[in-house]
Design an enzyme around this catalytic site. Structure first.
Site, PDB file in Angstrom:
ATOM      1  N   GLY A  46       1.449   8.612  -3.032  1.00 16.99           N
ATOM      2  CA  GLY A  46       2.307   9.625  -3.459  1.00 16.99           C
ATOM      3  C   GLY A  46       3.627   9.098  -3.799  1.00 16.99           C
ATOM      4  O   GLY A  46       4.121   8.260  -3.261  1.00 16.99           O
ATOM      5  N   GLN A  51      12.522  10.042  -4.748  1.00 20.89           N
ATOM      6  CA  GLN A  51      12.211   8.921  -4.100  1.00 20.89           C
ATOM      7  C   GLN A  51      12.892   8.016  -5.338  1.00 20.89           C
ATOM      8  O   GLN A  51      13.087   6.654  -5.032  1.00 20.89           O
ATOM      9  CB  GLN A  51      10.922   8.642  -3.808  1.00 20.89           C
ATOM     10  CG  GLN A  51      10.624   9.347  -2.656  1.00 20.89           C
ATOM     11  CD  GLN A  51       9.190   8.977  -2.251  1.00 20.89           C
ATOM     12  OE1 GLN A  51       8.281   9.761  -2.734  1.00 20.89           O
ATOM     13  NE2 GLN A  51       8.998   8.040  -1.369  1.00 20.89           N
ATOM     14  N   CYS A  88       5.273   5.937   4.286  1.00 20.03           N
ATOM     15  CA  CYS A  88       6.117   6.539   3.232  1.00 20.03           C
ATOM     16  C   CYS A  88       6.818   5.437   2.659  1.00 20.03           C
ATOM     17  O   CYS A  88       7.311   4.330   2.993  1.00 20.03           O
ATOM     18  CB  CYS A  88       7.230   7.499   3.686  1.00 20.03           C
ATOM     19  SG  CYS A  88       8.213   7.918   2.278  1.00 20.03           S
ATOM     20  N   LEU A  89       6.666   5.405   1.194  1.00 20.56           N
ATOM     21  CA  LEU A  89       7.377   4.138   0.248  1.00 20.56           C
ATOM     22  C   LEU A  89       8.727   4.033   0.672  1.00 20.56           C
ATOM     23  O   LEU A  89       9.326   3.198   0.389  1.00 20.56           O
ATOM     24  CB  LEU A  89       6.981   4.361  -1.107  1.00 20.56           C
ATOM     25  CG  LEU A  89       5.428   4.335  -1.502  1.00 20.56           C
ATOM     26  CD1 LEU A  89       5.237   4.509  -2.917  1.00 20.56           C
ATOM     27  CD2 LEU A  89       4.972   2.979  -1.081  1.00 20.56           C
ATOM     28  N   HIS A 130       3.215  16.036   2.263  1.00 20.84           N
ATOM     29  CA  HIS A 130       4.070  14.810   2.589  1.00 20.84           C
ATOM     30  C   HIS A 130       5.033  14.815   1.126  1.00 20.84           C
ATOM     31  O   HIS A 130       6.482  14.817   1.363  1.00 20.84           O
ATOM     32  CB  HIS A 130       3.377  13.663   2.614  1.00 20.84           C
ATOM     33  CG  HIS A 130       4.185  12.197   2.462  1.00 20.84           C
ATOM     34  ND1 HIS A 130       4.255  11.370   3.649  1.00 20.84           N
ATOM     35  CD2 HIS A 130       5.300  12.012   1.789  1.00 20.84           C
ATOM     36  CE1 HIS A 130       5.087  10.524   3.355  1.00 20.84           C
ATOM     37  NE2 HIS A 130       5.857  10.727   2.346  1.00 20.84           N
ATOM     38  N   GLU A 131       4.561  15.108  -0.202  1.00 17.65           N
ATOM     39  CA  GLU A 131       5.376  14.976  -1.293  1.00 17.65           C
ATOM     40  C   GLU A 131       6.354  16.214  -1.591  1.00 17.65           C
ATOM     41  O   GLU A 131       7.421  16.166  -1.896  1.00 17.65           O
ATOM     42  CB  GLU A 131       4.522  14.596  -2.527  1.00 17.65           C
ATOM     43  CG  GLU A 131       3.776  13.193  -2.421  1.00 17.65           C
ATOM     44  CD  GLU A 131       4.575  12.103  -1.877  1.00 17.65           C
ATOM     45  OE1 GLU A 131       5.738  12.033  -2.399  1.00 17.65           O
ATOM     46  OE2 GLU A 131       3.975  11.271  -1.375  1.00 17.65           O
ATOM     47  N   HIS A 134       9.257  16.100   0.440  1.00 13.11           N
ATOM     48  CA  HIS A 134      10.363  15.265  -0.017  1.00 13.11           C
ATOM     49  C   HIS A 134      11.096  16.028  -0.973  1.00 13.11           C
ATOM     50  O   HIS A 134      12.329  16.005  -1.067  1.00 13.11           O
ATOM     51  CB  HIS A 134       9.768  14.136  -0.974  1.00 13.11           C
ATOM     52  CG  HIS A 134       9.467  12.879  -0.219  1.00 13.11           C
ATOM     53  ND1 HIS A 134      10.336  12.061   0.493  1.00 13.11           N
ATOM     54  CD2 HIS A 134       8.112  12.236  -0.077  1.00 13.11           C
ATOM     55  CE1 HIS A 134       9.783  11.038   1.042  1.00 13.11           C
ATOM     56  NE2 HIS A 134       8.545  11.074   0.724  1.00 13.11           N
TER      57      HIS A 134
HETATM   58 NI    NI Z   1       7.117   9.613   1.106  1.00 12.23          NI
END
Ligand code: NI
Length: 150
Positions: A46, A51, A88-89, A130-131, A134
Site C-alpha cells: 500500500g 508518502q 511501512c515503506l 494503515h493507508e 497516512h
Molecule cells: Ni505506511
C-alpha cells in the site's frame, strides 16, 4: 509513469492531515499511475499520496489481488479486532503487531470521481486502515499492541 521518491519518517509531510481530492483530472491519473509504479518498485502492499509528498486523500492498495485506488475514502463501518504484523515503506526495517478492525466497510471515489463501496477483512482491512491513517498523519507505530521490532 515515473517512480517517485518515498518520504521517510521524520519528514513533516507524514504528520499532516491531507486535503480531499477535488479535481478528477489528468493530474490525478498521473499521480495514481506514479503511485502504482512506486509501490510495485518498492514491493509494498500500500501507498498513500503523502508518502510521495502529495497532501491529498488518495491511496493505492495491492495485497496481491490487483490494485485498488481509493480517493477520499471514509469508513462506513469498523468492527472486531485483529492483530497482524505491519511495516511501512516510510519506516524501512521496522515492524510491529498492531490493533486494527477485523472488518471495515469503506466508501470512496475512483479516479473518475465515481463513488463506490467496498468491504475488507484480514490483510486487506489492515492495509486500508494503515493507508487511511497516512491521510490523517498517523503512522502504524501509533497502533502497536507491543513494542517495535527492528
Ligand atoms: Ni505506511
Amino acid at each position: 509513469m515515473a517512480i517517485r521518491q518515498i518520504v521517510l519518517e521524520g519528514d513533516d509531510v507524514l504528520t499532516k492531515v491531507c486535503r480531499p481530492v477535488e479535481k478528477f483530472d489528468q493530474k490525478l491519473c498521473t499521480l495514481l499511475d506514479d503511485m502504482r509504479e512506486t509501490l510495485y518498485d518498492a514491493d509494498g502492499v500500500g501507498l498513500a499520496a503523502p508518502q510521495i509528498g502529495i497532501l491529498r486523500r488518495a491511496i493505492l492498495i495491492d495485497v496481491g489481488e490487483g490494485p485498488i485506488e481509493l480517493i477520499n475514502p471514509v469508513f462506513l463501518e469498523q468492527t472486531g479486532e485483529q492483530n497482524l504484523q505491519e511495516g511501512c515503506l516510510s519506516c524501512p526495517g521496522e515492524w510491529g503487531v498492531t490493533s486494527r478492525p477485523a472488518y471495515v466497510k469503506i466508501r470512496a471515489q475512483d479516479r473518475h470521481g465515481d463513488f463506490f463501496e467496498m468491504e475488507a477483512t484480514e490483510l486487506l482491512a489492515v492495509a486500508c486502515c494503515h493507508e487511511i491513517d497516512h491521510l490523517n498523519g498517523v503512522l502504524f507505530k501509533e497502533r502497536l499492541v507491543d513494542g517495535l521490532e527492528q
